[in-house]
Design a protein around this motif. Structure first.
Motif, mmCIF file in Angstrom:
data_model
loop_
_atom_site.group_PDB
_atom_site.id
_atom_site.type_symbol
_atom_site.label_atom_id
_atom_site.label_comp_id
_atom_site.label_asym_id
_atom_site.label_seq_id
_atom_site.Cartn_x
_atom_site.Cartn_y
_atom_site.Cartn_z
ATOM 1 N N GLY A 50 1.331 8.916 -6.243
ATOM 2 C CA GLY A 50 1.796 10.243 -5.691
ATOM 3 C C GLY A 50 2.837 10.736 -6.853
ATOM 4 N N VAL A 51 3.646 9.986 -7.397
ATOM 5 C CA VAL A 51 4.711 10.408 -8.484
ATOM 6 C C VAL A 51 4.004 10.916 -9.597
ATOM 7 C CG1 VAL A 51 6.460 9.356 -9.766
ATOM 8 C CG2 VAL A 51 6.486 8.994 -7.368
ATOM 9 N N THR A 52 2.909 10.115 -9.978
ATOM 10 C CA THR A 52 2.115 10.441 -11.089
ATOM 11 C C THR A 52 1.681 12.068 -11.209
ATOM 12 O OG1 THR A 52 0.120 9.643 -10.561
ATOM 13 C CG2 THR A 52 1.381 8.013 -11.621
ATOM 14 N N ARG A 53 1.701 12.585 -9.937
ATOM 15 C CA ARG A 53 1.106 14.073 -9.948
ATOM 16 C C ARG A 53 2.214 14.876 -10.421
ATOM 17 N NH1 ARG A 53 -1.064 13.410 -3.971
ATOM 18 N NH2 ARG A 53 -2.907 12.187 -4.327
ATOM 19 N N VAL B 66 0.893 -1.260 0.089
ATOM 20 C CA VAL B 66 -0.030 0.020 0.049
ATOM 21 C C VAL B 66 0.880 1.250 0.108
ATOM 22 C CG1 VAL B 66 -1.673 1.308 1.327
ATOM 23 C CG2 VAL B 66 -2.057 -0.983 0.996
ATOM 24 N N LEU B 67 2.016 1.080 0.709
ATOM 25 C CA LEU B 67 2.768 2.433 0.938
ATOM 26 C C LEU B 67 3.579 2.414 -0.691
ATOM 27 C CD1 LEU B 67 4.132 4.637 2.600
ATOM 28 C CD2 LEU B 67 5.915 2.863 3.144
ATOM 29 N N ALA B 68 4.053 1.544 -1.223
ATOM 30 C CA ALA B 68 4.479 1.742 -2.521
ATOM 31 C C ALA B 68 3.629 2.193 -3.432
ATOM 32 C CB ALA B 68 5.210 0.224 -3.061
ATOM 33 N N GLY B 69 2.409 1.711 -3.615
ATOM 34 C CA GLY B 69 1.381 2.116 -4.542
ATOM 35 C C GLY B 69 1.134 3.484 -4.303
ATOM 36 N N TYR B 70 0.728 3.978 -2.962
ATOM 37 C CA TYR B 70 0.594 5.217 -2.508
ATOM 38 C C TYR B 70 1.656 6.411 -3.191
ATOM 39 C CZ TYR B 70 -0.796 9.451 -0.089
ATOM 40 O OH TYR B 70 -0.897 10.692 0.091
ATOM 41 N N CYS B 71 2.732 5.726 -2.988
ATOM 42 C CA CYS B 71 4.031 6.646 -3.425
ATOM 43 C C CYS B 71 4.045 6.814 -4.891
ATOM 44 C CB CYS B 71 5.340 6.113 -2.844
ATOM 45 S SG CYS B 71 5.544 6.300 -0.997
ATOM 46 N N GLY C 257 -0.705 10.446 -20.049
ATOM 47 C CA GLY C 257 -1.481 11.609 -20.539
ATOM 48 C C GLY C 257 -1.708 12.695 -19.418
ATOM 49 N N GLY C 258 -0.957 12.666 -18.198
ATOM 50 C CA GLY C 258 -1.391 13.803 -17.400
ATOM 51 C C GLY C 258 -2.461 13.380 -16.369
ATOM 52 N N GLN C 259 -3.042 12.239 -16.527
ATOM 53 C CA GLN C 259 -4.267 11.845 -15.768
ATOM 54 C C GLN C 259 -3.941 11.734 -14.215
ATOM 55 O OE1 GLN C 259 -5.767 8.555 -17.419
ATOM 56 N NE2 GLN C 259 -6.332 9.321 -19.122
ATOM 57 N N LEU C 260 -4.412 12.237 -13.469
ATOM 58 C CA LEU C 260 -4.180 11.780 -11.963
ATOM 59 C C LEU C 260 -4.722 10.322 -11.699
ATOM 60 C CD1 LEU C 260 -5.443 14.983 -10.119
ATOM 61 C CD2 LEU C 260 -2.929 14.146 -10.644
#
Length: 166
Positions: free
Chosen positions: A106-109, A98-103, A115-118
């Motif tokens: 977060g990097v994709t922001r 979960v921590l790795a997925g959340y990070c 394509g710039g999607q959140l």
């Protein structure tokens, strides 16, 4: 000379998003097999840990048998220890995942991926439950032989073997 025809493909923004989602999803599902391979390899480590633990505590098990613990009770004790090891492994892996997925989301922001999607974090609970089940089954299988061998060993043999090993 033959003329090479040029092919141009027009796509809508939604079409591009679908292609990018499909590519990313296929990569993610391929990466989901890595934990299963890791689980298979680490099950050898769990088996080694259980076998070492049982060998180191032969005298303790002999004392337990001498004070009235049944053979089946001793087997259950060793299997319960293996289940606890499996539960700790499941808890730690869930926390790390979960921590790795959340990070990762977060990097994709900050990086223009997909394509710039959140990206929202979606945990596939069905697959997580299957992984937890496999982990617990492998831990039980790893402890089954040492538990049965120790449970059906004579009490005096357990006491002698344990004192000679220390």
């Amino acid at each position: 000379r033959d003329a090479v025809p040029l092919a141009v493909t027009f796509r809508t923004a939604e079409g591009v998003r679908q292609v990018v989602r499909g590519s990313a999803d296929s990569i993610i599902w391929v990466l989901c097999y890595l934990p299963l391979v890791t689980l298979g390899v680490t099950s050898i480590g769990v088996a080694n840990s259980v076998i070492s633990s049982v060998r180191a505590r032969q005298w303790d098990f002999g004392v337990l048998r001498a004070t009235g613990l049944t053979r089946f009770g001793l087997c259950r004790l060793i299997l319960a220890e293996a289940i606890l090891i499996g539960l700790v492994a499941c808890t730690l892996s869930l926390g790390f995942g979960v921590l790795a997925g959340y990070c990762g989301t977060g990097v994709t922001r900050y990086i223009n991926i997909r394509g710039g999607q959140l990206i929202t974090l979606i945990i596939p609970w069905g697959h997580v439950v299957i992984g937890f089940g496999l982990t617990l089954i492998l831990c039980l299988m790893a402890a089954l032989i040492p538990a049965v061998r120790t449970g059906w060993t004579d009490t005096l043999t357990l006491l002698k073997t344990g004192r000679g090993a220390q």
